[in-house]
Design an enzyme around this catalytic site. Sequence first.
Site, PDB file in Angstrom:
ATOM      1  N   GLY A   7     108.078  80.271  15.733  1.00  0.00           N
ATOM      2  CA  GLY A   7     107.642  79.710  17.023  1.00  0.00           C
ATOM      3  C   GLY A   7     108.397  80.333  18.191  1.00  0.00           C
ATOM      4  N   GLY A  13     111.369  78.304  21.953  1.00  0.00           N
ATOM      5  CA  GLY A  13     111.731  79.392  21.032  1.00  0.00           C
ATOM      6  C   GLY A  13     112.005  80.686  21.783  1.00  0.00           C
ATOM      7  CG  ASP A  33     104.638  82.232  17.759  1.00  0.00           C
ATOM      8  OD1 ASP A  33     105.533  81.599  18.339  1.00  0.00           O
ATOM      9  OD2 ASP A  33     103.422  81.938  17.864  1.00  0.00           O
ATOM     10  CB  THR A 118     110.961  65.659  19.338  1.00  0.00           C
ATOM     11  OG1 THR A 118     110.693  64.807  20.447  1.00  0.00           O
ATOM     12  CG2 THR A 118     110.107  65.185  18.171  1.00  0.00           C
ATOM     13  CG  ASP A 119     113.282  62.390  22.935  1.00  0.00           C
ATOM     14  OD1 ASP A 119     112.141  62.827  22.662  1.00  0.00           O
ATOM     15  OD2 ASP A 119     113.693  62.242  24.110  1.00  0.00           O
ATOM     16  CD  GLU A 120     107.381  62.639  22.180  1.00  0.00           C
ATOM     17  OE1 GLU A 120     106.396  62.251  21.533  1.00  0.00           O
ATOM     18  OE2 GLU A 120     107.294  63.275  23.233  1.00  0.00           O
ATOM     19  CE1 TYR A 142     105.439  67.508  18.610  1.00  0.00           C
ATOM     20  CE2 TYR A 142     106.292  65.631  19.849  1.00  0.00           C
ATOM     21  CZ  TYR A 142     106.454  66.904  19.342  1.00  0.00           C
ATOM     22  OH  TYR A 142     107.645  67.574  19.547  1.00  0.00           O
ATOM     23  CB  SER A 143     106.378  61.259  17.604  1.00  0.00           C
ATOM     24  OG  SER A 143     105.496  60.183  17.697  1.00  0.00           O
ATOM     25  CE  LYS A 146     109.081  68.612  15.687  1.00  0.00           C
ATOM     26  NZ  LYS A 146     109.239  70.080  15.400  1.00  0.00           N
ATOM     27  CE  LYS A 181     103.615  70.224  25.532  1.00  0.00           C
ATOM     28  NZ  LYS A 181     104.082  71.469  24.987  1.00  0.00           N
ATOM     29  CB  VAL A 198     100.667  60.023  37.791  1.00  0.00           C
ATOM     30  CG1 VAL A 198     101.727  59.045  37.283  1.00  0.00           C
ATOM     31  CG2 VAL A 198     101.307  61.163  38.572  1.00  0.00           C
ATOM     32  CG  ASN A 241     106.410  60.192  33.487  1.00  0.00           C
ATOM     33  OD1 ASN A 241     107.378  60.813  33.040  1.00  0.00           O
ATOM     34  ND2 ASN A 241     105.561  59.546  32.704  1.00  0.00           N
ATOM     35  CG  HIS A 268     102.456  56.654  27.907  1.00  0.00           C
ATOM     36  ND1 HIS A 268     102.018  56.866  29.196  1.00  0.00           N
ATOM     37  CD2 HIS A 268     103.471  57.532  27.726  1.00  0.00           C
ATOM     38  CE1 HIS A 268     102.745  57.812  29.760  1.00  0.00           C
ATOM     39  NE2 HIS A 268     103.625  58.231  28.880  1.00  0.00           N
TER      40      HIS A 268
HETATM   41  P1  NAD Z   1     105.292  75.335  22.212  1.00  0.00           P
HETATM   42  O1  NAD Z   1     103.999  74.664  21.934  1.00  0.00           O
HETATM   43  O2  NAD Z   1     105.522  75.926  23.559  1.00  0.00           O
HETATM   44  O3  NAD Z   1     105.559  76.494  21.148  1.00  0.00           O
HETATM   45  C1  NAD Z   1     105.245  76.345  19.792  1.00  0.00           C
HETATM   46  C2  NAD Z   1     105.184  77.752  19.195  1.00  0.00           C
HETATM   47  O4  NAD Z   1     104.909  77.620  17.793  1.00  0.00           O
HETATM   48  C3  NAD Z   1     104.075  78.627  19.782  1.00  0.00           C
HETATM   49  O5  NAD Z   1     104.562  79.921  20.040  1.00  0.00           O
HETATM   50  C4  NAD Z   1     103.019  78.655  18.675  1.00  0.00           C
HETATM   51  O6  NAD Z   1     102.227  79.829  18.682  1.00  0.00           O
HETATM   52  C5  NAD Z   1     103.886  78.542  17.437  1.00  0.00           C
HETATM   53  N1  NAD Z   1     103.170  78.005  16.273  1.00  0.00           N
HETATM   54  C6  NAD Z   1     102.362  76.910  16.227  1.00  0.00           C
HETATM   55  N2  NAD Z   1     101.883  76.729  14.971  1.00  0.00           N
HETATM   56  C7  NAD Z   1     102.420  77.725  14.210  1.00  0.00           C
HETATM   57  C8  NAD Z   1     102.332  78.067  12.836  1.00  0.00           C
HETATM   58  N3  NAD Z   1     101.572  77.359  11.994  1.00  0.00           N
HETATM   59  N4  NAD Z   1     103.013  79.147  12.399  1.00  0.00           N
HETATM   60  C9  NAD Z   1     103.779  79.886  13.251  1.00  0.00           C
HETATM   61  N5  NAD Z   1     103.895  79.617  14.559  1.00  0.00           N
HETATM   62  C10 NAD Z   1     103.232  78.542  15.034  1.00  0.00           C
HETATM   63  O7  NAD Z   1     106.407  74.249  21.876  1.00  0.00           O
HETATM   64  P2  NAD Z   1     107.851  74.037  22.498  1.00  0.00           P
HETATM   65  O8  NAD Z   1     107.743  73.056  23.604  1.00  0.00           O
HETATM   66  O9  NAD Z   1     108.496  75.342  22.693  1.00  0.00           O
HETATM   67  O10 NAD Z   1     108.547  73.276  21.272  1.00  0.00           O
HETATM   68  C11 NAD Z   1     109.232  74.024  20.267  1.00  0.00           C
HETATM   69  C12 NAD Z   1     109.789  73.055  19.244  1.00  0.00           C
HETATM   70  O11 NAD Z   1     110.684  72.136  19.894  1.00  0.00           O
HETATM   71  C13 NAD Z   1     108.727  72.192  18.567  1.00  0.00           C
HETATM   72  O12 NAD Z   1     109.098  72.040  17.228  1.00  0.00           O
HETATM   73  C14 NAD Z   1     108.810  70.863  19.306  1.00  0.00           C
HETATM   74  O13 NAD Z   1     108.421  69.809  18.465  1.00  0.00           O
HETATM   75  C15 NAD Z   1     110.285  70.802  19.626  1.00  0.00           C
HETATM   76  N6  NAD Z   1     110.657  70.034  20.822  1.00  0.00           N
HETATM   77  C16 NAD Z   1     110.063  70.275  22.018  1.00  0.00           C
HETATM   78  C17 NAD Z   1     110.496  69.577  23.153  1.00  0.00           C
HETATM   79  C18 NAD Z   1     109.891  69.817  24.512  1.00  0.00           C
HETATM   80  O14 NAD Z   1     110.204  69.083  25.443  1.00  0.00           O
HETATM   81  N7  NAD Z   1     109.067  70.830  24.699  1.00  0.00           N
HETATM   82  C19 NAD Z   1     111.523  68.618  23.038  1.00  0.00           C
HETATM   83  C20 NAD Z   1     112.071  68.371  21.765  1.00  0.00           C
HETATM   84  C21 NAD Z   1     111.650  69.115  20.676  1.00  0.00           C
HETATM   85  O1  DAU Z   2     110.590  63.981  24.290  1.00  0.00           O
HETATM   86  C1  DAU Z   2     110.440  65.249  23.728  1.00  0.00           C
HETATM   87  C2  DAU Z   2     108.994  65.643  23.766  1.00  0.00           C
HETATM   88  O2  DAU Z   2     108.692  65.924  25.132  1.00  0.00           O
HETATM   89  C3  DAU Z   2     108.652  66.835  22.890  1.00  0.00           C
HETATM   90  O3  DAU Z   2     108.891  66.517  21.558  1.00  0.00           O
HETATM   91  C4  DAU Z   2     107.205  67.257  23.078  1.00  0.00           C
HETATM   92  O4  DAU Z   2     106.935  68.436  22.350  1.00  0.00           O
HETATM   93  C5  DAU Z   2     106.969  67.525  24.544  1.00  0.00           C
HETATM   94  O5  DAU Z   2     105.600  67.823  24.771  1.00  0.00           O
HETATM   95  C6  DAU Z   2     107.371  66.314  25.387  1.00  0.00           C
HETATM   96  O6  DAU Z   2     106.483  65.191  25.159  1.00  0.00           O
HETATM   97  P1  DAU Z   2     106.023  64.223  26.350  1.00  0.00           P
HETATM   98  O7  DAU Z   2     104.762  63.580  25.953  1.00  0.00           O
HETATM   99  O8  DAU Z   2     107.134  63.365  26.805  1.00  0.00           O
HETATM  100  O9  DAU Z   2     105.774  65.340  27.487  1.00  0.00           O
HETATM  101  P2  DAU Z   2     104.598  65.545  28.534  1.00  0.00           P
HETATM  102  O10 DAU Z   2     105.036  66.634  29.462  1.00  0.00           O
HETATM  103  O11 DAU Z   2     103.272  65.677  27.891  1.00  0.00           O
HETATM  104  O12 DAU Z   2     104.614  64.168  29.318  1.00  0.00           O
HETATM  105  C7  DAU Z   2     105.778  63.714  30.001  1.00  0.00           C
HETATM  106  C8  DAU Z   2     105.471  62.366  30.596  1.00  0.00           C
HETATM  107  O13 DAU Z   2     104.503  62.545  31.651  1.00  0.00           O
HETATM  108  C9  DAU Z   2     104.834  61.390  29.624  1.00  0.00           C
HETATM  109  O14 DAU Z   2     105.288  60.068  29.911  1.00  0.00           O
HETATM  110  C10 DAU Z   2     103.334  61.483  29.915  1.00  0.00           C
HETATM  111  C11 DAU Z   2     103.305  61.813  31.392  1.00  0.00           C
HETATM  112  N1  DAU Z   2     102.180  62.667  31.843  1.00  0.00           N
HETATM  113  C12 DAU Z   2     101.945  63.813  31.172  1.00  0.00           C
HETATM  114  C13 DAU Z   2     100.920  64.637  31.545  1.00  0.00           C
HETATM  115  C14 DAU Z   2     100.642  65.925  30.793  1.00  0.00           C
HETATM  116  C15 DAU Z   2     101.426  62.280  32.936  1.00  0.00           C
HETATM  117  O15 DAU Z   2     101.668  61.248  33.566  1.00  0.00           O
HETATM  118  N2  DAU Z   2     100.409  63.113  33.312  1.00  0.00           N
HETATM  119  C16 DAU Z   2     100.107  64.260  32.659  1.00  0.00           C
HETATM  120  O16 DAU Z   2      99.148  64.953  33.048  1.00  0.00           O
END
Ligand code: NAD
Ligand code: DAU
Length: 330
Positions: A7, A13, A33, A118-120, A142-143, A146, A181, A198, A241, A268
Site C-alpha cells: 500500500g 504508505g 500496491d 486504526t483507532d476505529e 471498514y473498522s 481492520k 476524505k 458536513v 468536524n 457514525h
Molecule cells: P489509502 O486508501 O490512501 O491507501 C491504501 C493503499 O493500499 C492504496 O495505494 C491502494 O492501492 C492499496 N491497496 C488497496 N488494496 C490493495 C491490495 N489488495 N493489494 C495491494 N495494495 C492494495 O489509505 P491510507 O489512508 O493511506 O491508509 C493506509 C493504512 O493506514 C490503511 O491500512 C488504513 O486502514 C490505515 N489507517 C489510516 C488512517 C487515516 O487516517 N488515513 C488512520 C489510521 C490507520
Molecule cells: O480514525 C482513523 C480513520 O480515519 C482511518 O482508519 C480511516 O482510514 C480514515 O478514512 C479516517 O476515517 P474517518 O471516517 O474518521 O475519516 P473521514 O475523513 O471520512 O471523516 C472524518 C469525519 O468527517 C467523520 O466524522 C465523518 C465526517 N465527514 C466526512 C466526509 C468525507 C463529513 O462530515 N463530511 C464528509 O464529506
Amino acid sequence: MKLLVTGGAGFIGSNFVHHMVESGKGDGIVVLDKLTYAGRPENIDGLDVELVEGDICDRDLVRGLVDRVDAVVNFAAESHVDRSIESPGEFITTDVFGTFVLLEAARDAGIRHLQISTDEVYGSIDRGSFTEASPIVPSSPYSASKAGGDLIVGAFQHTYGADTLIARASNNYGPQQHPEKLIPLAVLNALHGDPIPVYGDGSQVRNWLFVRDFCTAIERVLDQGEAGQVYNVGGPDELPNIEVVEAILELTGRDESLIEHVGDRLGHDVRYSLASEKTEGLGWQAAVGFREGIARTVEWYRENEAWWGPLRSGEYREYYQRQYGQALAE
Ligand code: NAD
Ligand code: DAU
C-alpha cells in the site's frame, strides 16, 4: 533493514516511503500496491524504490517478495468508511484475507510484520481515551475489517510465535491524501467555492495526526517495538468536524456559507481518542499541532493542482455524485 511496504502508493504508505528515504533508510524498499483508485505511482515518483503492481491477496507474488526483505509494513487496505458502507466486500477481502496472506508469508520467512491499523477498531468513546487494552468494538464494515486483520495478527503471534506488531493511529491528514476524505475534500471544495458537505451537525470529534508524525512513530515501533505488542499513535488535537471545516474556510479566505449540513453517515462514530503513552515510551512525540498541520496541508493542495486535478474527474467524480449529488442538490 530491507522493507516490503504494501500500500506504499497510497496516502500514508507513500508518506512513509518518503520519510524513510529522507532518513537514509530507504535502501532496498519494495512497494507492493494494487494501484486501486486510491493508489498512485506518482506519490513515490523520483524515489529510488521498486514498485510492484499487485495484490496482497496473491499468495505466490507475496511469498516471492517477502523472501527478498527483512520486514513487512502493511498499509494496504480499503480505507474509506463511506465506501465500506456502500460496498463492504472488497474491505473484507483485502483488509482481512490480504492481511492473512502477508502474515503467513512473513511467519514462514521468519521476518517481522508491522500491521498498520486504526483507532476505529475500538469503536466510539464519549469521554477519556482508548488504551491498547481497550476492547475491540468496531462499528462500520471498514473498522470491522481492520479489526479482523488485527485479530489474525494477534492469533499468528500467540499461536505460532510470529514476530508481529500493530500500530493503531488516529485520523491522519497531510499531503497526498485522496479527496474522498474530509480534510482534502473540504480544502478542494473551498478552493473551488463549492459547498462542503458536513454530516449531521458536525459535532463528531476526531483526533487529528499530521501524517509525517505517524511516519516517525511507525519507524520507532518497527525498530524498537516489542513483538506481540500493540502501539496507539494519537494526534495532539481533538476537534469537532465543524471546527476543522471552519479552519479550512479561514485559510482559504471563504466564509461559512459554503457549509452544507447533509444527512448523517450511517452508524457514525461520535468520538475517537487515543492514549499514546506506550508509543511515547519509545521516545516518540507528535511534532505538528493542528493549526500548523492544516496550514501546511492547505498550502500543499494549493501548490499541487497537477496532483489532484486528474482526481476531480473519472472514478472519483462518479463516487462523489453517488455519495453527495442528491444531498447537495436538495
Ligand atoms: P489509502 O486508501 O490512501 O491507501 C491504501 C493503499 O493500499 C492504496 O495505494 C491502494 O492501492 C492499496 N491497496 C488497496 N488494496 C490493495 C491490495 N489488495 N493489494 C495491494 N495494495 C492494495 O489509505 P491510507 O489512508 O493511506 O491508509 C493506509 C493504512 O493506514 C490503511 O491500512 C488504513 O486502514 C490505515 N489507517 C489510516 C488512517 C487515516 O487516517 N488515513 C488512520 C489510521 C490507520
Ligand atoms: O480514525 C482513523 C480513520 O480515519 C482511518 O482508519 C480511516 O482510514 C480514515 O478514512 C479516517 O476515517 P474517518 O471516517 O474518521 O475519516 P473521514 O475523513 O471520512 O471523516 C472524518 C469525519 O468527517 C467523520 O466524522 C465523518 C465526517 N465527514 C466526512 C466526509 C468525507 C463529513 O462530515 N463530511 C464528509 O464529506
